[in-house]
Scaffold this motif. Structure first.
Motif, short mmCIF file in Angstrom:
data_model
loop_
_atom_site.label_atom_id
_atom_site.label_comp_id
_atom_site.label_asym_id
_atom_site.label_seq_id
_atom_site.Cartn_x
_atom_site.Cartn_y
_atom_site.Cartn_z
N LEU A 25 0.82 -1.21 0.00
CA LEU A 25 0.00 0.00 0.00
C LEU A 25 0.86 1.26 0.00
O LEU A 25 0.56 2.23 -0.69
CB LEU A 25 -0.94 -0.01 1.21
N GLU A 26 1.95 1.23 0.77
CA GLU A 26 2.78 2.44 0.86
C GLU A 26 3.47 2.78 -0.45
O GLU A 26 3.94 3.91 -0.65
CB GLU A 26 3.81 2.31 2.00
N ASP A 27 3.54 1.81 -1.38
CA ASP A 27 4.14 2.06 -2.69
C ASP A 27 3.12 2.52 -3.73
O ASP A 27 3.47 2.74 -4.89
CB ASP A 27 4.83 0.80 -3.22
N ALA A 28 1.88 2.70 -3.31
CA ALA A 28 0.83 3.08 -4.26
C ALA A 28 1.13 4.39 -4.99
O ALA A 28 0.86 4.49 -6.20
CB ALA A 28 -0.52 3.16 -3.57
N PRO A 29 1.68 5.43 -4.33
CA PRO A 29 2.00 6.64 -5.11
C PRO A 29 2.94 6.36 -6.28
O PRO A 29 2.77 6.93 -7.36
CB PRO A 29 2.65 7.55 -4.06
N ARG A 30 3.91 5.47 -6.08
CA ARG A 30 4.79 5.09 -7.19
C ARG A 30 3.99 4.36 -8.27
O ARG A 30 4.18 4.61 -9.47
CB ARG A 30 5.93 4.20 -6.68
N GLY A 31 3.11 3.46 -7.85
CA GLY A 31 2.29 2.75 -8.82
C GLY A 31 1.44 3.69 -9.64
O GLY A 31 1.33 3.55 -10.87
N TYR A 32 0.83 4.67 -8.99
CA TYR A 32 0.03 5.67 -9.71
C TYR A 32 0.89 6.42 -10.72
O TYR A 32 0.47 6.64 -11.86
CB TYR A 32 -0.60 6.65 -8.73
N ALA A 33 2.09 6.83 -10.30
CA ALA A 33 2.95 7.61 -11.19
C ALA A 33 3.39 6.79 -12.40
O ALA A 33 3.38 7.28 -13.54
CB ALA A 33 4.17 8.12 -10.41
N GLU A 34 3.77 5.53 -12.17
CA GLU A 34 4.24 4.70 -13.28
C GLU A 34 3.09 4.34 -14.22
O GLU A 34 3.27 4.33 -15.45
CB GLU A 34 4.91 3.44 -12.72
N PHE A 35 1.93 4.07 -13.65
CA PHE A 35 0.77 3.77 -14.49
C PHE A 35 0.39 4.99 -15.32
O PHE A 35 0.09 4.88 -16.51
CB PHE A 35 -0.39 3.35 -13.58
N ASP A 36 0.44 6.16 -14.72
CA ASP A 36 0.12 7.38 -15.45
C ASP A 36 1.12 7.64 -16.58
O ASP A 36 0.76 8.22 -17.61
CB ASP A 36 0.09 8.57 -14.48
N ALA A 37 2.36 7.21 -16.38
CA ALA A 37 3.39 7.39 -17.40
C ALA A 37 3.29 6.36 -18.52
O ALA A 37 4.08 6.42 -19.47
CB ALA A 37 4.77 7.34 -16.76
N GLY A 38 2.35 5.42 -18.41
CA GLY A 38 2.12 4.47 -19.49
C GLY A 38 2.66 3.07 -19.27
O GLY A 38 2.73 2.28 -20.22
N ALA A 39 3.03 2.74 -18.04
CA ALA A 39 3.54 1.40 -17.78
C ALA A 39 2.51 0.35 -18.19
O ALA A 39 1.31 0.50 -17.93
CB ALA A 39 3.88 1.24 -16.30
N ALA A 40 2.97 -0.71 -18.83
CA ALA A 40 2.09 -1.79 -19.26
C ALA A 40 1.90 -2.77 -18.10
O ALA A 40 2.27 -3.94 -18.17
CB ALA A 40 2.67 -2.49 -20.48
#
Length: 397
Positions: free
Chosen positions: A370-385
């Motif tokens: 859960l604490e890594d969710a901000p990173r997940g949001y950022a990478e997903f927003d940048a187009g990570a598959a």
């Protein structure tokens, strides 16, 4: 996980849930104090980051700051209200993102995406989402689910469920949503299918089309990494940085049209070509051009009535410049709106449990704390598959 303003999400502390809807960001005043004796409190097993969440996090909706996010939820029941009869403590369950009462006319007709009793603003509701009544989101360690006997899909075996949890977590939204797009587009045995968008919902739609017997599934996007993910499970692809889809479809099929079209992009659509800018009607107009006369369009992609970041005044109100005359002339059918998850989640669960489909592999699911969710949001927003799955309580080892 809370929305804190455009581009910003943050882990915050909240109170443990109770069987009452309390005041907070996004809660409709009419819902404040609403008693939930029919509810269950879940300890979250998995909760996913969704493209629909990204629209809010980008500041492209009227979501209030402080809104707790998360509508894709799988959990273990730890408490039940006094009116719950069939769901038991210890059950592992999938939570449809639609909140539905099971009592209103629409619910009784199977239209659980537009329940009439859970959201004073409009028909239909969801957890942790703008204008959806204020039910608290599930990107958290615990979450309250109302109307538990009606809403929750119980997995038949705990150990089996936890073994396949990365697949089963997709039942709360994207797998039924993508499958709904394929069903409403008329996909059947031998169909040729065009899926606009290679994000997780587009890949789920492509998976659903294959499950329904499509002969050829073509996935289009501007992101090569996401197109490669589509090819990894047998899809053909169209690279929209090279121009519009018709010529590339003709190269694949021999004709410049398909039987069925699916919009898995929504209101933040872009045009064609390298560096294409936002053009929100592009996907819908493309689909009308390339779907055969008499065909159908499934539109699980999200469209909103309020978009502060819209490219013009019309787009800010959800008004798009559609070539409806094309659709009329070709006698096309359109299906839009929230997927009624309960229509599909049990049969798709059975397909997963019996090895008929590998949705987690197809959408490249990855579990993060859960604490890594901000990173997940950022990478997903940048187009990570990647489909990011949050693991707040350590169920995924």
């Amino acid at each position: 996980m809370a929305y804190k303003g455009a581009g910003v999400v943050e882990v915050i502390d909240t109170e443990y849930p109770s069987f009452e809807l309390k005041d907070g960001p996004g809660v409709n005043p009419i819902n404040v104090g609403r008693k939930v004796p029919h509810g269950a409190i879940l300890r979250t097993v998995t909760t996913n980051i969704c493209g629909s969440d990204q629209h809010m996090v980008r500041g492209r909706t009227t979501a209030p700051e402080g809104l707790v996010l998360g509508h894709e939820i799988t959990g273990e029941v730890v408490e039940v209200g006094p009116d719950v009869e069939f769901i038991k403590v210890g059950d592992i369950v999938s939570v449809p993102f639609n909140i539905a009462c099971g009592r209103c006319r629409n619910c009784k007709e199977g239209l659980t995406g537009i329940c009439l009793n859970v959201n004073p603003d409009r028909p239909g509701s969801a957890y942790g989402y703008v204008d959806m009544g204020g039910w608290v989101g599930g990107q958290a360690e615990y979450v309250l689910v109302p109307y538990a006997d009606w809403n929750l899909l119980r997995f038949p075996d705990r150990d089996q469920a936890l073994e396949k949890i990365l697949d089963l977590t997709m039942l709360s939204d994207i797998f039924p949503t993508g499958f709904h797009g394929a069903v409403t587009a008329g996909v059947g045995v031998g169909s040729t299918v065009y899926v606009a968008g290679a994000g997780p919902v587009g890949l789920a739609a492509a998976t659903g089309a294959q499950l329904l017997g499509a002969a050829c599934v073509i996935v289009a996007d501007l992101n090569e990494e996401r197109l490669a993910q589509a090819r990894s499970f047998g899809c053909e692809t169209v690279d929209l940085t090279k121009g519009g889809p018709q010529e590339q479809i003709e190269q694949i099929l021999g004709v410049p049209e398909v039987d069925c079209g699916i919009d898995a992009v929504g209101f933040e659509a872009r045009g064609h070509g390298t560096g294409a800018g936002e053009a929100p009607a592009t996907v819908l107009n493309d689909l009308m051009d390339i779907t055969r006369a008499g065909g159908a369009l499934g539109i699980p992609g999200l469209y909103v009535t309020g978009d502060p970041g819209g490219i013009d005044d019309a787009a800010k109100k959800g008004a798009l410049s559609l070539s409806l005359g094309t659709g009329w002339a070709k006698s096309l059918s359109f299906a839009t709106g929230q997927c009624p998850v309960m229509k599909y989640n049990r049969p798709l669960m059975m397909a997963i449990l019996h090895g008929r489909v590998s949705i987690a592999k197809n959408v490249n699911a990855q579990a993060i704390p859960l604490e890594d969710a901000p990173r997940g949001y950022a990478e997903f927003d940048a187009g990570a598959a990647t489909k990011y799955v949050l693991n707040p309580n350590g169920y995924i080892k």
